[in-house]
Enzyme design. Sequence first.
Site, mmCIF file in Angstrom:
data_model
loop_
_atom_site.group_PDB
_atom_site.id
_atom_site.type_symbol
_atom_site.label_atom_id
_atom_site.label_comp_id
_atom_site.label_asym_id
_atom_site.label_seq_id
_atom_site.Cartn_x
_atom_site.Cartn_y
_atom_site.Cartn_z
ATOM 1 C CB SER A 8 -23.149 -12.002 -56.989
ATOM 2 O OG SER A 8 -21.697 -12.751 -56.919
ATOM 3 C CG HIS A 33 -22.261 -10.892 -52.764
ATOM 4 N ND1 HIS A 33 -22.561 -11.231 -51.485
ATOM 5 C CD2 HIS A 33 -21.804 -12.079 -53.288
ATOM 6 C CE1 HIS A 33 -22.240 -12.345 -51.235
ATOM 7 N NE2 HIS A 33 -21.920 -12.968 -52.269
ATOM 8 C CG ASP A 35 -19.202 -14.410 -54.606
ATOM 9 O OD1 ASP A 35 -19.490 -14.598 -53.414
ATOM 10 O OD2 ASP A 35 -20.071 -14.389 -55.557
ATOM 11 C CG MET A 37 -15.004 -18.370 -54.908
ATOM 12 S SD MET A 37 -16.053 -18.903 -56.431
ATOM 13 C CE MET A 37 -17.470 -18.272 -56.112
ATOM 14 C CG HIS A 66 -19.861 -15.079 -49.529
ATOM 15 N ND1 HIS A 66 -20.621 -16.048 -50.570
ATOM 16 C CD2 HIS A 66 -19.524 -15.851 -48.909
ATOM 17 C CE1 HIS A 66 -20.706 -16.792 -50.013
ATOM 18 N NE2 HIS A 66 -20.055 -16.925 -48.968
ATOM 19 C CG MET A 137 -24.034 -20.127 -48.433
ATOM 20 S SD MET A 137 -23.652 -18.880 -49.409
ATOM 21 C CE MET A 137 -23.595 -19.465 -51.280
HETATM 22 C C1 DX5 Z 1 -21.916 -18.917 -55.276
HETATM 23 C C2 DX5 Z 1 -21.529 -17.322 -54.631
HETATM 24 C C3 DX5 Z 1 -22.657 -16.522 -55.370
HETATM 25 C C4 DX5 Z 1 -22.869 -16.354 -56.820
HETATM 26 C C5 DX5 Z 1 -24.371 -16.383 -57.104
HETATM 27 O O1 DX5 Z 1 -21.215 -19.718 -54.516
HETATM 28 O O2 DX5 Z 1 -21.715 -17.141 -53.349
HETATM 29 O O3 DX5 Z 1 -22.664 -15.162 -54.788
HETATM 30 O O4 DX5 Z 1 -22.395 -15.281 -57.631
HETATM 31 O O5 DX5 Z 1 -25.055 -16.271 -58.148
HETATM 32 P P1 DX5 Z 1 -26.342 -16.802 -58.655
HETATM 33 O O6 DX5 Z 1 -27.095 -16.177 -58.192
HETATM 34 O O7 DX5 Z 1 -26.034 -17.181 -60.203
HETATM 35 O O8 DX5 Z 1 -26.300 -18.211 -57.882
HETATM 36 ZN ZN ZN Z 2 -21.529 -15.246 -52.748
#
Ligand code: DX5
Ligand code: ZN
Length: 218
Positions: A8, A33, A35, A37, A66, A137
């Site tokens: 990620s 991955h 993310d 947000m 994501h 999740m």
């Molecule tokens: C969390 C994200 C993840 C995050 C995972 O909300 O969707 O992809 O980067 O990070 P770790 O493995 O540190 O929980």
């Molecule tokens: Zn994620």
Amino acid sequence: MSVIIQPSLFAADMGYLAEELKAIEASGITELHVDVMDGSFVPNIAFGPDQVSMLRPLTKLKFDVHMMVVNPDRYIPRYAEAGAEVITVHAEACVHLHRTLQLIKSLGKQAGVALNPGTPLDVLDYVYDLLDQVLIMTVNPGCGGQKTILGLTEKIKRLSEIKQANQYGFAIQIDGGINKDNINKLIEAGAENIVIGAAAFQRGKTKSTLEEFVALVK
Ligand code: DX5
Ligand code: ZN
């Protein structure tokens, strides 16, 4: 089916993204991955479509976006154009989940649905035919470095049973707090695609850390 490790990018040092992307590729990993947000669905902000476009020419890794975004339909075409191969939306963030998945598929992308820890599996009952991926999740989304909620192992097992009983083709992905100590228990439960953030990135050691993860899941 072999297990896939998906680092990620949110957890990487932003000043060294190109270096970290090279480290991921050198470890033999093929997926990334990304993310997204919006500061509304989750209390954090990350990776806009323009940043994804800038990352795209730097690597051959498959981009799995994501989207932790309210009403993601507004932005799905922009991430598709930016180079996402997989687009995963949260069931909780979509007013018309079926329509949103149709939109992703119409753009020629693989479609995923993510479920927060408190969301039951039955929201998927009438969309399984559109799914390439289900993301369970294992933390409440929005930031890295949290502790996996291990009670969710049961949810992964149940989804795996539904998948096998119906011979569905979607992959079971997990995201949140995965590390070398808990990864195999979650794979035993049925996880097939494992997102790893904080446990993957440490400048100068990312390649070797990821190689250790790959060896662990073989
Ligand atoms: C969390 C994200 C993840 C995050 C995972 O909300 O969707 O992809 O980067 O990070 P770790 O493995 O540190 O929980
Ligand atoms: Zn994620």
